[in-house]
Design a protein around this motif. Structure first.
Motif, short mmCIF file in Angstrom:
data_model
loop_
_atom_site.label_atom_id
_atom_site.label_comp_id
_atom_site.label_asym_id
_atom_site.label_seq_id
_atom_site.Cartn_x
_atom_site.Cartn_y
_atom_site.Cartn_z
N LEU A 88 0.83 -1.20 0.00
CA LEU A 88 0.00 0.00 0.00
C LEU A 88 0.86 1.25 0.00
CD1 LEU A 88 -2.93 0.87 -0.01
CD2 LEU A 88 -2.91 0.81 2.47
N LEU A 143 2.34 1.72 -3.44
CA LEU A 143 1.32 2.21 -4.37
C LEU A 143 1.11 3.71 -4.18
CD1 LEU A 143 -0.74 1.38 -6.54
CD2 LEU A 143 -2.36 0.97 -4.71
N LEU A 144 1.00 4.15 -2.93
CA LEU A 144 0.80 5.58 -2.65
C LEU A 144 2.02 6.41 -3.08
CD1 LEU A 144 -0.90 5.33 0.85
CD2 LEU A 144 -1.97 6.06 -1.28
N GLN A 178 2.05 6.79 -6.86
CA GLN A 178 1.05 7.77 -7.29
C GLN A 178 1.54 9.19 -7.00
OE1 GLN A 178 -1.48 7.72 -9.11
NE2 GLN A 178 -2.15 9.83 -8.76
N LYS A 179 2.17 9.38 -5.85
CA LYS A 179 2.67 10.71 -5.49
C LYS A 179 3.75 11.17 -6.47
CE LYS A 179 4.35 13.20 -1.43
NZ LYS A 179 4.79 13.07 -0.05
N THR A 203 -5.98 11.24 -12.46
CA THR A 203 -5.78 11.45 -11.02
C THR A 203 -7.04 11.08 -10.24
OG1 THR A 203 -4.23 13.23 -11.48
CG2 THR A 203 -5.16 13.15 -9.26
N VAL A 254 -7.38 7.18 -10.19
CA VAL A 254 -6.42 6.55 -9.28
C VAL A 254 -6.79 6.86 -7.83
CG1 VAL A 254 -4.00 6.56 -8.54
CG2 VAL A 254 -4.56 6.50 -10.97
N THR A 255 -7.21 8.09 -7.55
CA THR A 255 -7.61 8.45 -6.19
C THR A 255 -8.81 7.61 -5.74
OG1 THR A 255 -6.84 10.70 -6.56
CG2 THR A 255 -8.31 10.35 -4.69
N LEU A 280 -7.61 4.07 -5.03
CA LEU A 280 -6.88 4.02 -3.76
C LEU A 280 -7.84 4.09 -2.58
CD1 LEU A 280 -3.75 6.26 -4.45
CD2 LEU A 280 -3.80 3.81 -4.01
N VAL A 338 -9.46 0.70 -2.20
CA VAL A 338 -8.54 -0.28 -1.60
C VAL A 338 -8.37 0.00 -0.12
CG1 VAL A 338 -6.14 -1.03 -1.56
CG2 VAL A 338 -7.33 -0.80 -3.75
N LEU A 339 -8.19 1.28 0.24
CA LEU A 339 -8.03 1.62 1.66
C LEU A 339 -9.30 1.29 2.44
CD1 LEU A 339 -6.14 5.02 1.40
CD2 LEU A 339 -5.25 2.89 2.32
#
Length: 199
Positions: A129, A132-133, A136-137, A177, A180-181, A184, A187-188
């Motif tokens: 995780l 992945l973050l 993305q950043k 964006t 993907v957000t 995420l 998933v979170l």
């Protein structure tokens, strides 16, 4: 009786229900001893009145432990007797109704099949995780790629239609964006539900 069984007991005093018990342990103690599995605080009950022992068939047998007032199964005074569904054990002014049930926990573990949600849910470790973050950043902070080089043409020459520059898509970066957000967040959220409500 090959299925795992649990013993259900209903304690009554002179016909009035007092308490229900469920056991899956091999030996159950009954008496005035506060440490007994079925504790009965009454002078007509011996400290160690009787115990119930699981037999090889999965049923339990009552074993009187030399009690002063005796132990009765279906109104028969016994030293040892196997008890079956709906049998009644009487000791002093108390009775224990006996019942057997299949152990639902074991049955559920054997027959439980994952649901569609479980089959398609992706569980990520903290490391995955975090990676992945971080990826993305990095994508969000990276400068946009330079436009492709354009062929120069001589003054007055016409530009072929296939070589005409196309304007960059304006909304594709913000759309990507958002997608993907959203992913995420999903998933979170799934990970949080898994941690808060384990099955």
């Amino acid at each position: 009786m090959s299925d795992p069984l649990v013993l259900k007991l209903r304690l009554s005093l002179m016909g009035r229900p007092v308490r229900n018990f469920t056991f899956d342990k091999p030996v159950i103690s009954v008496g005035r001893d506060p440490a007994a599995d079925v504790f009965v605080d009454n002078p007509g009950i011996s400290r160690d009145h009787f115990r119930m022992e699981r037999t090889s068939s999965g049923e339990y047998q009552v074993v009187d432990l030399g009690s002063a007032n005796g132990t009765f199964v279906n109104d028969q005074n016994v030293n040892t007797a196997v008890v079956r569904n709906n049998d009644v054990v009487r000791f002093g002014k108390y009775t224990l109704w006996v019942g057997y049930e299949t152990d639902r926990r074991t049955l559920a573990a054997d027959t439980r099949r994952p649901s569609d949600a479980e089959q398609h849910t992706v569980i990520l470790s903290r490391t995955e995780l975090g990676h992945l973050l971080e990826t993305q950043k990095e994508k969000e902070l990276a400068p946009p790629p330079p436009p492709p080089p354009q062929a120069t043409t001589a003054p007055g020459a016409s530009i072929p239609a296939h070589a005409a520059p196309t304007p960059p898509p304006a909304a594709s970066s913000s759309t990507a964006t958002l997608v993907v957000t959203f992913l995420l967040g999903a998933v979170l959220g799934a990970g949080a539900m898994y941690l808060l409500f384990p099955r």
